[in-house]
Motif scaffolding. Structure first.
Motif, PDB file in Angstrom:
ATOM      1  N   SER A 182       0.849  -1.195   0.000  1.00  0.00           N
ATOM      2  CA  SER A 182       0.000   0.000   0.000  1.00  0.00           C
ATOM      3  C   SER A 182       0.882   1.242   0.000  1.00  0.00           C
ATOM      4  O   SER A 182       2.038   1.216   0.448  1.00  0.00           O
ATOM      5  CB  SER A 182      -0.920   0.010   1.220  1.00  0.00           C
ATOM      6  OG  SER A 182      -0.166   0.202   2.409  1.00  0.00           O
ATOM      7  N   LYS A 184       0.515   3.787   1.829  1.00  0.00           N
ATOM      8  CA  LYS A 184       0.755   4.167   3.222  1.00  0.00           C
ATOM      9  C   LYS A 184       1.948   3.403   3.794  1.00  0.00           C
ATOM     10  O   LYS A 184       2.810   3.987   4.456  1.00  0.00           O
ATOM     11  CB  LYS A 184      -0.499   3.895   4.066  1.00  0.00           C
ATOM     12  CG  LYS A 184      -0.332   4.294   5.534  1.00  0.00           C
ATOM     13  CD  LYS A 184      -1.621   4.052   6.309  1.00  0.00           C
ATOM     14  CE  LYS A 184      -1.451   4.452   7.767  1.00  0.00           C
ATOM     15  NZ  LYS A 184      -2.703   4.224   8.543  1.00  0.00           N
ATOM     16  N   GLU A 187       5.099   4.707   2.201  1.00  0.00           N
ATOM     17  CA  GLU A 187       5.416   6.032   2.738  1.00  0.00           C
ATOM     18  C   GLU A 187       6.182   5.924   4.052  1.00  0.00           C
ATOM     19  O   GLU A 187       7.113   6.691   4.324  1.00  0.00           O
ATOM     20  CB  GLU A 187       4.124   6.824   2.947  1.00  0.00           C
ATOM     21  CG  GLU A 187       4.325   8.230   3.489  1.00  0.00           C
ATOM     22  CD  GLU A 187       3.013   8.945   3.765  1.00  0.00           C
ATOM     23  OE1 GLU A 187       3.045  10.168   4.032  1.00  0.00           O
ATOM     24  OE2 GLU A 187       1.950   8.288   3.717  1.00  0.00           O
ATOM     25  N   ARG A 197       4.450  12.942   0.571  1.00  0.00           N
ATOM     26  CA  ARG A 197       3.185  12.549  -0.043  1.00  0.00           C
ATOM     27  C   ARG A 197       2.382  13.807  -0.324  1.00  0.00           C
ATOM     28  O   ARG A 197       2.138  14.620   0.568  1.00  0.00           O
ATOM     29  CB  ARG A 197       2.414  11.605   0.870  1.00  0.00           C
ATOM     30  CG  ARG A 197       1.192  10.967   0.198  1.00  0.00           C
ATOM     31  CD  ARG A 197       0.665   9.821   1.024  1.00  0.00           C
ATOM     32  NE  ARG A 197      -0.466   9.167   0.388  1.00  0.00           N
ATOM     33  CZ  ARG A 197      -1.067   8.081   0.861  1.00  0.00           C
ATOM     34  NH1 ARG A 197      -0.618   7.528   1.997  1.00  0.00           N
ATOM     35  NH2 ARG A 197      -2.089   7.532   0.234  1.00  0.00           N
ATOM     36  N   HIS A 199      -0.569  13.624  -2.398  1.00  0.00           N
ATOM     37  CA  HIS A 199      -1.914  13.228  -2.824  1.00  0.00           C
ATOM     38  C   HIS A 199      -2.161  11.826  -2.289  1.00  0.00           C
ATOM     39  O   HIS A 199      -1.205  11.089  -2.006  1.00  0.00           O
ATOM     40  CB  HIS A 199      -1.988  13.252  -4.361  1.00  0.00           C
ATOM     41  CG  HIS A 199      -3.357  13.088  -4.934  1.00  0.00           C
ATOM     42  ND1 HIS A 199      -3.925  11.848  -5.150  1.00  0.00           N
ATOM     43  CD2 HIS A 199      -4.280  13.997  -5.349  1.00  0.00           C
ATOM     44  CE1 HIS A 199      -5.126  12.002  -5.672  1.00  0.00           C
ATOM     45  NE2 HIS A 199      -5.372  13.299  -5.812  1.00  0.00           N
ATOM     46  N   ARG A 200      -3.404  11.439  -2.140  1.00  0.00           N
ATOM     47  CA  ARG A 200      -3.682  10.087  -1.639  1.00  0.00           C
ATOM     48  C   ARG A 200      -3.133   9.027  -2.583  1.00  0.00           C
ATOM     49  O   ARG A 200      -2.938   7.872  -2.191  1.00  0.00           O
ATOM     50  CB  ARG A 200      -5.186   9.894  -1.449  1.00  0.00           C
ATOM     51  CG  ARG A 200      -6.006   9.909  -2.727  1.00  0.00           C
ATOM     52  CD  ARG A 200      -7.469   9.676  -2.423  1.00  0.00           C
ATOM     53  NE  ARG A 200      -8.274   9.631  -3.642  1.00  0.00           N
ATOM     54  CZ  ARG A 200      -9.581   9.381  -3.670  1.00  0.00           C
ATOM     55  NH1 ARG A 200     -10.211   9.151  -2.522  1.00  0.00           N
ATOM     56  NH2 ARG A 200     -10.240   9.356  -4.808  1.00  0.00           N
ATOM     57  N   SER A 201      -2.839   9.418  -3.836  1.00  0.00           N
ATOM     58  CA  SER A 201      -2.334   8.463  -4.819  1.00  0.00           C
ATOM     59  C   SER A 201      -0.892   8.715  -5.252  1.00  0.00           C
ATOM     60  O   SER A 201      -0.382   7.997  -6.122  1.00  0.00           O
ATOM     61  CB  SER A 201      -3.225   8.472  -6.069  1.00  0.00           C
ATOM     62  OG  SER A 201      -4.545   8.093  -5.754  1.00  0.00           O
ATOM     63  N   GLY A 227      -3.208  17.185  -3.101  1.00  0.00           N
ATOM     64  CA  GLY A 227      -4.497  16.950  -2.460  1.00  0.00           C
ATOM     65  C   GLY A 227      -4.722  17.872  -1.278  1.00  0.00           C
ATOM     66  O   GLY A 227      -3.770  18.311  -0.613  1.00  0.00           O
ATOM     67  N   GLN A 229      -5.771  17.406   1.777  1.00  0.00           N
ATOM     68  CA  GLN A 229      -5.284  17.002   3.091  1.00  0.00           C
ATOM     69  C   GLN A 229      -3.760  17.020   3.193  1.00  0.00           C
ATOM     70  O   GLN A 229      -3.203  16.891   4.285  1.00  0.00           O
ATOM     71  CB  GLN A 229      -5.807  15.604   3.438  1.00  0.00           C
ATOM     72  CG  GLN A 229      -5.221  14.474   2.626  1.00  0.00           C
ATOM     73  CD  GLN A 229      -5.834  13.138   2.997  1.00  0.00           C
ATOM     74  OE1 GLN A 229      -6.762  12.644   2.315  1.00  0.00           O
ATOM     75  NE2 GLN A 229      -5.340  12.540   4.060  1.00  0.00           N
ATOM     76  N   TYR A 230      -3.074  17.213   2.059  1.00  0.00           N
ATOM     77  CA  TYR A 230      -1.612  17.238   2.067  1.00  0.00           C
ATOM     78  C   TYR A 230      -1.044  18.637   1.812  1.00  0.00           C
ATOM     79  O   TYR A 230       0.174  18.823   1.832  1.00  0.00           O
ATOM     80  CB  TYR A 230      -1.073  16.274   1.006  1.00  0.00           C
ATOM     81  CG  TYR A 230      -1.551  14.863   1.207  1.00  0.00           C
ATOM     82  CD1 TYR A 230      -0.957  14.013   2.134  1.00  0.00           C
ATOM     83  CD2 TYR A 230      -2.639  14.370   0.480  1.00  0.00           C
ATOM     84  CE1 TYR A 230      -1.409  12.724   2.336  1.00  0.00           C
ATOM     85  CE2 TYR A 230      -3.103  13.076   0.671  1.00  0.00           C
ATOM     86  CZ  TYR A 230      -2.483  12.269   1.602  1.00  0.00           C
ATOM     87  OH  TYR A 230      -2.942  10.996   1.797  1.00  0.00           O
TER      88      TYR A 230
END
Length: 242
Positions: A182, A184, A187, A197, A199-201, A227, A229-230
């Motif tokens: 994953s 995550k 990371e 990071r 973006h979530r992707s 993103g 949240q980042y």
């Protein structure tokens, strides 16, 4: 180096063949043989094998179910599936199986799989750790297509998350590396002083940033959206250089 092995197969002839292959291989030691995956599971903690030669289709507890149980532990042996059915290959990859022997297989094929396990063990001992990046600031090792691939941090262009997989794009011109991990988890393995990071992707290396706008980052010819949240973490990074 000697690798301890356990063989599990509910077919007596198949189990006998695997055991004979193990016994004629100088760097392998047979420490257990079972006709039941459930019985093997009860003895794994005590025997601590390096390799588990595992049939897939068995009554009560299947080999694939045992592999899923072991994949959640921190000290799982290398799993080499032995089966007459080729449609389990993808499932084997998902539980991090080291190799997949399709019955009937010969000693040469068996030895090829065993040598993969030996190389993996030697690699881990040479690095002094079973973790991919612990103690190493210049590279990591990713499981891809039944092998460990060494990836230099300096060669990473960017990383894209695809559900349970991570796709690592390289600036070397080689094809991207697809690994069952994953974003995550990856990371957490990467040094925060070199990667971020956005973006979530997406994870990007800081030294590959070509330009930035209010909402995007340019890496090579690719523009990646930052993103929501980042954005705070990324803006904090930028503030140190502006």
């Amino acid at each position: 180096m000697i690798l301890k092995c356990i063989a599990v197969d509910d077919e007596p002839l198949a189990l006998g063949l695997i055991c004979s292959f193990i016994e004629q291989t100088p760097f392998l030691q047979l420490v257990g043989k079972y006709s039941s995956a459930a019985e093997a599971l009860q003895n794994l903690h005590e025997l601590k094998p390096d390799i588990l030669f595992l049939d897939v289709q068995m009554p009560d507890l299947s080999g694939m179910e045992l592999a899923r149980i072991l994949s959640k532990t921190s000290s799982s042996p290398a799993i080499i599936f032995t089966t007459a059915f080729n449609h389990f290959a993808l499932e084997g990859y998902k539980v991090n199986a080291l190799d997949y022997l399709l019955k009937p297989f010969n000693y040469e094929e068996f030895l090829g799989a065993a040598n993969k396990a030996l190389s993996l063990k030697e690699l881990k001992e040479a690095f002094g750790t079973s973790k991919d990046t612990e103690g190493y600031s210049h590279c990591l090792f990713l499981k891809s297509e039944y092998q460990l691939v060494k990836v230099q941090y300096k060669d990473i262009l960017y990383i894209e998350g695809l559900k349970d997989y991570a796709k690592v794009y390289l600036n070397t011109g080689e094809k991207p590396i697809l690994s069952l991990i994953s974003l995550k988890s990856l990371e957490q393995k990467l040094p925060s002083q070199q990667f971020i990071r956005v973006h979530r992707s997406y994870i990007i290396p800081l030294d590959k940033i070509k330009s930035v706008t209010r909402n995007t980052v340019q890496i090579g010819d690719k523009y990646i959206t930052v993103g929501d949240q980042y954005k705070e973490a990324f803006n904090n990074f930028l503030s140190r250089w502006m």
